[in-house]
Write a protein that holds these residues in place. Structure first.
Motif, PDB file in Angstrom:
ATOM      1  N   VAL A  39       7.596  93.674  27.371  1.00 18.25           N
ATOM      2  CA  VAL A  39       6.491  93.627  26.419  1.00 18.25           C
ATOM      3  C   VAL A  39       5.524  92.491  26.728  1.00 18.25           C
ATOM      4  O   VAL A  39       4.294  92.674  26.695  1.00 18.25           O
ATOM      5  CB  VAL A  39       7.044  93.484  24.983  1.00 18.25           C
ATOM      6  N   VAL A  40       6.061  91.310  27.039  1.00 21.63           N
ATOM      7  CA  VAL A  40       5.232  90.108  27.150  1.00 21.63           C
ATOM      8  C   VAL A  40       4.664  89.923  28.552  1.00 21.63           C
ATOM      9  O   VAL A  40       3.488  89.572  28.723  1.00 21.63           O
ATOM     10  CB  VAL A  40       6.050  88.873  26.729  1.00 21.63           C
ATOM     11  N   PHE A  41       5.486  90.163  29.574  1.00 17.20           N
ATOM     12  CA  PHE A  41       5.052  89.911  30.950  1.00 17.20           C
ATOM     13  C   PHE A  41       4.691  91.196  31.699  1.00 17.20           C
ATOM     14  O   PHE A  41       4.477  91.153  32.913  1.00 17.20           O
ATOM     15  CB  PHE A  41       6.150  89.170  31.719  1.00 17.20           C
ATOM     16  N   ALA A  42       4.630  92.323  30.980  1.00 21.27           N
ATOM     17  CA  ALA A  42       4.324  93.623  31.595  1.00 21.27           C
ATOM     18  C   ALA A  42       5.264  93.919  32.758  1.00 21.27           C
ATOM     19  O   ALA A  42       4.868  94.473  33.781  1.00 21.27           O
ATOM     20  CB  ALA A  42       2.858  93.656  32.071  1.00 21.27           C
ATOM     21  N   TYR A  43       6.528  93.533  32.577  1.00 23.09           N
ATOM     22  CA  TYR A  43       7.544  93.751  33.593  1.00 23.09           C
ATOM     23  C   TYR A  43       7.948  95.221  33.574  1.00 23.09           C
ATOM     24  O   TYR A  43       8.007  95.843  32.512  1.00 23.09           O
ATOM     25  CB  TYR A  43       8.749  92.863  33.272  1.00 23.09           C
ATOM     26  N   SER A  44       8.252  95.789  34.715  1.00 25.08           N
ATOM     27  CA  SER A  44       8.645  97.199  34.751  1.00 25.08           C
ATOM     28  C   SER A  44      10.032  97.376  34.139  1.00 25.08           C
ATOM     29  O   SER A  44      10.916  96.536  34.342  1.00 25.08           O
ATOM     30  CB  SER A  44       8.649  97.708  36.191  1.00 25.08           C
ATOM     31  N   PRO A  45      10.246  98.432  33.377  1.00 25.34           N
ATOM     32  CA  PRO A  45      11.561  98.659  32.769  1.00 25.34           C
ATOM     33  C   PRO A  45      12.682  98.729  33.801  1.00 25.34           C
ATOM     34  O   PRO A  45      13.803  98.281  33.546  1.00 25.34           O
ATOM     35  CB  PRO A  45      11.387  99.988  32.037  1.00 25.34           C
ATOM     36  N   GLU A  46      12.395  99.302  34.971  1.00 22.91           N
ATOM     37  CA  GLU A  46      13.429  99.408  36.006  1.00 22.91           C
ATOM     38  C   GLU A  46      13.857  98.029  36.492  1.00 22.91           C
ATOM     39  O   GLU A  46      15.047  97.739  36.645  1.00 22.91           O
ATOM     40  CB  GLU A  46      12.913 100.236  37.181  1.00 22.91           C
ATOM     41  N   ALA A  47      12.873  97.153  36.740  1.00 17.98           N
ATOM     42  CA  ALA A  47      13.195  95.809  37.244  1.00 17.98           C
ATOM     43  C   ALA A  47      13.821  94.929  36.170  1.00 17.98           C
ATOM     44  O   ALA A  47      14.567  94.000  36.472  1.00 17.98           O
ATOM     45  CB  ALA A  47      11.934  95.138  37.793  1.00 17.98           C
ATOM     46  N   SER A  48      13.533  95.222  34.893  1.00 16.86           N
ATOM     47  CA  SER A  48      14.040  94.370  33.812  1.00 16.86           C
ATOM     48  C   SER A  48      15.556  94.452  33.673  1.00 16.86           C
ATOM     49  O   SER A  48      16.176  93.576  33.068  1.00 16.86           O
ATOM     50  CB  SER A  48      13.379  94.753  32.491  1.00 16.86           C
ATOM     51  N   ALA A  49      16.150  95.501  34.229  1.00 20.16           N
ATOM     52  CA  ALA A  49      17.601  95.665  34.095  1.00 20.16           C
ATOM     53  C   ALA A  49      18.374  94.528  34.746  1.00 20.16           C
ATOM     54  O   ALA A  49      19.502  94.229  34.352  1.00 20.16           O
ATOM     55  CB  ALA A  49      18.025  96.996  34.698  1.00 20.16           C
ATOM     56  N   ILE A  50      17.766  93.863  35.733  1.00 21.77           N
ATOM     57  CA  ILE A  50      18.478  92.805  36.458  1.00 21.77           C
ATOM     58  C   ILE A  50      18.359  91.457  35.764  1.00 21.77           C
ATOM     59  O   ILE A  50      19.045  90.492  36.148  1.00 21.77           O
ATOM     60  CB  ILE A  50      17.950  92.698  37.900  1.00 21.77           C
ATOM     61  N   LEU A  51      17.512  91.354  34.734  1.00 18.00           N
ATOM     62  CA  LEU A  51      17.258  90.058  34.106  1.00 18.00           C
ATOM     63  C   LEU A  51      18.492  89.496  33.418  1.00 18.00           C
ATOM     64  O   LEU A  51      18.732  88.289  33.445  1.00 18.00           O
ATOM     65  CB  LEU A  51      16.098  90.183  33.113  1.00 18.00           C
ATOM     66  N   VAL A  52      19.271  90.356  32.780  1.00 16.91           N
ATOM     67  CA  VAL A  52      20.497  89.883  32.129  1.00 16.91           C
ATOM     68  C   VAL A  52      21.447  89.293  33.167  1.00 16.91           C
ATOM     69  O   VAL A  52      22.049  88.235  32.950  1.00 16.91           O
ATOM     70  CB  VAL A  52      21.179  91.021  31.349  1.00 16.91           C
TER      71      VAL A  52
END
Length: 287
Positions: free
Chosen positions: A118-131
């Motif tokens: 939402v905030v950084f316009a990060y792609s949903p696919e790439a966001s999976a690795i953030l955790v």
């Protein structure tokens, strides 16, 4: 298990506790990838849970037959059953320390992916690795601190890394109000790793300090502190969700910049009490 590890660590170095909880960080990183691979293979989703059940059965069997090192039992003291643990400030400080820590740890794990999208316009696919990136920081700290820090003051490392977690989460929150770009996303990822590193030794070190404060009643004190963590992990997601629903995800995520500061303050207070040599033996007894 925490109580047993505390009795094994007679010098209260905190290293065995960090290694123990480092295993949790390993599974937090590997687990999502393993489940993802299983699901991509086309297996029925229920197979994941059946596989986990088999693993737990094997673990129980291994524990039953494992040759564990001898551990001194808690010292028997006729006055122990009458000690008023609730009169000791460290008893409550450890509860609130883990209440805040588990709330922050679980909250960041649950919300960081959506926050970046939402905030950084990060792609949903790439966001999976953030955790996994957050937990990689936790993993590095839990194994790295015992290897690199040879001192006998785990509380000093606790305070320093807690301050790092506070600063990192505050900067991630402030960064959320900057224009979204590839640079802000990259900086955010780096800060997320540092936040995990800052959180890494908090739980193990608090447990170590609890053992130091209550040498005659470790099981009761550890159990009460862990209860605080359980309540925090239950309450904080609802708090974050309510704030985000009413004021937006930036305001909701800001709570995870505020509560690490509370973690640091409580950690400092608990460390001061532990280093003064106050312990459960000094507690007044009930009439």
């Amino acid at each position: 298990l925490n109580s047993t590890i505390l009795r094994m660590d007679e010098r209260n170095t905190g290293r065995p506790m960090n290694v123990l909880h480092g295993a949790f960080a390993v599974c937090a990183i590997v687990g999502p990838f393993a489940v993802s691979l299983l699901l991509q293979s086309g297996l029925d989703w229920a197979f994941v849970y059946r596989g986990m059940a088999v693993i737990f059965v094997l673990l129980a069997a291994m524990t039953g037959f494992a040759a564990l090192p001898p551990v001194q039992p808690e010292a028997a003291d006729p006055e122990e059953t009458r000690e008023r643990l609730s009169a000791h400030p460290a008893y409550w400080l450890s509860f609130f320390a883990l209440f805040l820590y588990l709330g922050v740890e679980l909250g960041v794990s649950n919300w960081v992916a959506e926050y970046f999208v939402v905030v950084f316009a990060y792609s949903p696919e790439a966001s999976a690795i953030l955790v996994s990136l957050f937990w990689m920081g936790v993993l590095v700290g839990r194994f790295g601190v015992p290897l690199l820090y040879k001192g006998s003051r785990p509380d000093a490392a606790l305070i320093g890394l807690s301050a790092l977690a506070t600063a990192s989460m505050a900067l991630i929150t402030l960064l959320g109000y900057a224009p979204a770009s590839a640079i802000t996303a990259d900086v955010g990822r780096g800060l997320l790793f540092l936040a995990g590193l800052g959180c890494s030794i908090y739980y193990p070190t608090v447990m170590t300090l609890v053992g130091k404060c209550f040498p005659l009643a470790q099981s009761q004190a550890v159990g009460f502190a862990a209860t605080g963590g359980g309540i925090g992990s239950f309450v904080f997601p609802f708090l974050m969700s309510s704030i985000a629903q009413n004021w937006g995800i930036r305001a909701g995520f800001a709570t995870y910049a505020i509560f690490p500061a509370g973690m640091t303050v409580v950690g400092v207070w608990l460390a001061v009490i532990a280093n003064r040599g106050k312990n459960a033996r000094a507690l007044p007894v009930s009439s």
